[in-house]
Design a protein around this motif. Structure first.
Motif, PDB file in Angstrom:
ATOM      1  N   GLU A  76       0.819  -1.221   0.000  1.00 35.98           N
ATOM      2  CA  GLU A  76       0.000   0.000   0.000  1.00 35.98           C
ATOM      3  C   GLU A  76       0.852   1.271   0.000  1.00 35.98           C
ATOM      4  N   ARG A  77       2.075   1.178   0.465  1.00 35.30           N
ATOM      5  CA  ARG A  77       2.938   2.371   0.483  1.00 35.30           C
ATOM      6  C   ARG A  77       3.214   2.898  -0.914  1.00 35.30           C
ATOM      7  N   TYR A  78       3.148   2.024  -1.930  1.00 36.38           N
ATOM      8  CA  TYR A  78       3.360   2.497  -3.303  1.00 36.38           C
ATOM      9  C   TYR A  78       2.267   3.463  -3.739  1.00 36.38           C
ATOM     10  N   ARG A  79       1.094   3.334  -3.188  1.00 38.44           N
ATOM     11  CA  ARG A  79      -0.017   4.213  -3.560  1.00 38.44           C
ATOM     12  C   ARG A  79       0.162   5.626  -3.013  1.00 38.44           C
ATOM     13  N   ALA A  80       0.829   5.745  -1.867  1.00 37.11           N
ATOM     14  CA  ALA A  80       0.869   7.033  -1.171  1.00 37.11           C
ATOM     15  C   ALA A  80       2.260   7.649  -1.062  1.00 37.11           C
ATOM     16  N   ARG A  81       3.283   6.901  -1.361  1.00 32.49           N
ATOM     17  CA  ARG A  81       4.638   7.421  -1.153  1.00 32.49           C
ATOM     18  C   ARG A  81       4.945   8.613  -2.058  1.00 32.49           C
ATOM     19  N   SER A  82       4.474   8.549  -3.294  1.00 37.12           N
ATOM     20  CA  SER A  82       4.656   9.689  -4.201  1.00 37.12           C
ATOM     21  C   SER A  82       3.516   9.685  -5.211  1.00 37.12           C
ATOM     22  N   TYR A  83       3.281  10.846  -5.797  1.00 36.05           N
ATOM     23  CA  TYR A  83       2.248  10.965  -6.822  1.00 36.05           C
ATOM     24  C   TYR A  83       2.549  10.014  -7.977  1.00 36.05           C
ATOM     25  N   ALA A  84       3.799   9.993  -8.430  1.00 26.30           N
ATOM     26  CA  ALA A  84       4.185   9.176  -9.579  1.00 26.30           C
ATOM     27  C   ALA A  84       3.928   7.691  -9.314  1.00 26.30           C
ATOM     28  N   GLU A  85       4.321   7.215  -8.137  1.00 31.59           N
ATOM     29  CA  GLU A  85       4.106   5.804  -7.828  1.00 31.59           C
ATOM     30  C   GLU A  85       2.614   5.480  -7.726  1.00 31.59           C
ATOM     31  N   GLY A  86       1.856   6.394  -7.167  1.00 33.25           N
ATOM     32  CA  GLY A  86       0.409   6.187  -7.076  1.00 33.25           C
ATOM     33  C   GLY A  86      -0.238   6.026  -8.444  1.00 33.25           C
ATOM     34  N   VAL A  87       0.180   6.847  -9.403  1.00 29.52           N
ATOM     35  CA  VAL A  87      -0.366   6.748 -10.757  1.00 29.52           C
ATOM     36  C   VAL A  87       0.079   5.442 -11.407  1.00 29.52           C
ATOM     37  N   LEU A  88       1.321   5.044 -11.190  1.00 28.90           N
ATOM     38  CA  LEU A  88       1.785   3.775 -11.752  1.00 28.90           C
ATOM     39  C   LEU A  88       0.957   2.606 -11.230  1.00 28.90           C
ATOM     40  N   VAL A  89       0.650   2.608  -9.941  1.00 29.39           N
ATOM     41  CA  VAL A  89      -0.189   1.543  -9.373  1.00 29.39           C
ATOM     42  C   VAL A  89      -1.582   1.578 -10.016  1.00 29.39           C
ATOM     43  N   GLU A  90      -2.131   2.766 -10.166  1.00 33.29           N
ATOM     44  CA  GLU A  90      -3.469   2.904 -10.784  1.00 33.29           C
ATOM     45  C   GLU A  90      -3.484   2.321 -12.196  1.00 33.29           C
ATOM     46  N   VAL A  91      -2.491   2.677 -13.003  1.00 31.84           N
ATOM     47  CA  VAL A  91      -2.429   2.179 -14.383  1.00 31.84           C
ATOM     48  C   VAL A  91      -2.204   0.673 -14.377  1.00 31.84           C
ATOM     49  N   MET A  92      -1.305   0.198 -13.540  1.00 28.84           N
ATOM     50  CA  MET A  92      -1.017  -1.228 -13.450  1.00 28.84           C
ATOM     51  C   MET A  92      -2.294  -2.019 -13.163  1.00 28.84           C
ATOM     52  N   ILE A 106      -3.925   0.415 -24.340  1.00 29.02           N
ATOM     53  CA  ILE A 106      -2.566   0.949 -24.197  1.00 29.02           C
ATOM     54  C   ILE A 106      -2.576   2.456 -24.461  1.00 29.02           C
ATOM     55  N   PHE A 107      -3.475   2.908 -25.304  1.00 31.49           N
ATOM     56  CA  PHE A 107      -3.565   4.337 -25.605  1.00 31.49           C
ATOM     57  C   PHE A 107      -4.056   5.120 -24.386  1.00 31.49           C
ATOM     58  N   GLU A 108      -5.011   4.547 -23.657  1.00 32.45           N
ATOM     59  CA  GLU A 108      -5.480   5.182 -22.425  1.00 32.45           C
ATOM     60  C   GLU A 108      -4.375   5.197 -21.374  1.00 32.45           C
ATOM     61  N   ALA A 109      -3.624   4.101 -21.287  1.00 35.01           N
ATOM     62  CA  ALA A 109      -2.519   4.035 -20.325  1.00 35.01           C
ATOM     63  C   ALA A 109      -1.482   5.108 -20.624  1.00 35.01           C
ATOM     64  N   VAL A 110      -1.123   5.243 -21.883  1.00 35.39           N
ATOM     65  CA  VAL A 110      -0.133   6.251 -22.278  1.00 35.39           C
ATOM     66  C   VAL A 110      -0.647   7.652 -21.973  1.00 35.39           C
ATOM     67  N   ASP A 111      -1.923   7.895 -22.251  1.00 38.28           N
ATOM     68  CA  ASP A 111      -2.505   9.210 -21.971  1.00 38.28           C
ATOM     69  C   ASP A 111      -2.442   9.542 -20.480  1.00 38.28           C
ATOM     70  N   ILE A 112      -2.810   8.583 -19.627  1.00 38.25           N
ATOM     71  CA  ILE A 112      -2.740   8.797 -18.177  1.00 38.25           C
ATOM     72  C   ILE A 112      -1.305   9.082 -17.753  1.00 38.25           C
ATOM     73  N   LEU A 113      -0.365   8.314 -18.291  1.00 36.07           N
ATOM     74  CA  LEU A 113       1.036   8.496 -17.906  1.00 36.07           C
ATOM     75  C   LEU A 113       1.597   9.837 -18.392  1.00 36.07           C
ATOM     76  N   ILE A 118       3.330  15.441 -16.514  1.00 30.35           N
ATOM     77  CA  ILE A 118       3.122  16.890 -16.426  1.00 30.35           C
ATOM     78  C   ILE A 118       2.775  17.289 -14.990  1.00 30.35           C
ATOM     79  N   GLU A 119       1.837  16.557 -14.385  1.00 31.17           N
ATOM     80  CA  GLU A 119       1.426  16.867 -13.016  1.00 31.17           C
ATOM     81  C   GLU A 119       2.558  16.644 -12.026  1.00 31.17           C
ATOM     82  N   ASN A 120       3.311  15.581 -12.198  1.00 34.53           N
ATOM     83  CA  ASN A 120       4.423  15.301 -11.282  1.00 34.53           C
ATOM     84  C   ASN A 120       5.491  16.390 -11.399  1.00 34.53           C
TER      85      ASN A 120
END
Length: 125
Positions: A76-92, A106-113, A118-120
């Motif tokens: 669960e620490r991957y979700r909250a440790r950083s914004y970037a890691e949280g997004v990676l968990v979400e996409v995964m 894959i196109f939606e995944a790339v768009d989210i990333l 930009i946000e990170n």
């Protein structure tokens, strides 16, 4: 085919179980969603430094876990440790949907990333 504007289907032979999607164990035609599932496995490896079900060497046991809708352990620490890691968990997790029709493209995944980069960057400025 190019004429029909559809992805070409293919059949996978038996391979290493830790990287397979659940549908690869069925005799049906496969499509690009198996690669999206594998992309989720790659994100898992990037985050954890391990492969999914790293503690299991028997491919039949991995198959059982996948067909029972189990996924690799995500601390669960991957979700909250950083914004970037949280997004990676979400996409995964979106890549790991059991039903390929529910899986993110894959196109939606790339768009989210892309948006996450930009946000990170904004957050770190």
């Amino acid at each position: 085919s190019e004429k029909d504007q559809k992805y070409c289907k293919h059949y996978n032979g038996m391979g290493w179980g830790n990287w397979r999607s659940p549908e690869e164990y069925e005799p049906d035609d496969l499509d690009e969603t198996i690669d999206v599932y594998s992309f989720g496995n790659n994100i898992y490896a990037l985050l954890t430094g391990l492969w999914v079900f790293y503690e299991i060497e028997d491919d039949e046991v991995v198959k059982k876990h996948l067909l029972d809708e189990e996924r690799g352990f995500v601390d669960e620490r991957y979700r909250a440790r950083s914004y970037a890691e949280g997004v990676l968990v979400e996409v995964m997790e979106k890549c790991w949907s059991q039903d390929p029709k529910d899986r993110i493209s894959i196109f939606e995944a790339v768009d989210i990333l892309k948006k996450a980069v930009i946000e990170n960057t904004r957050r770190e400025a």
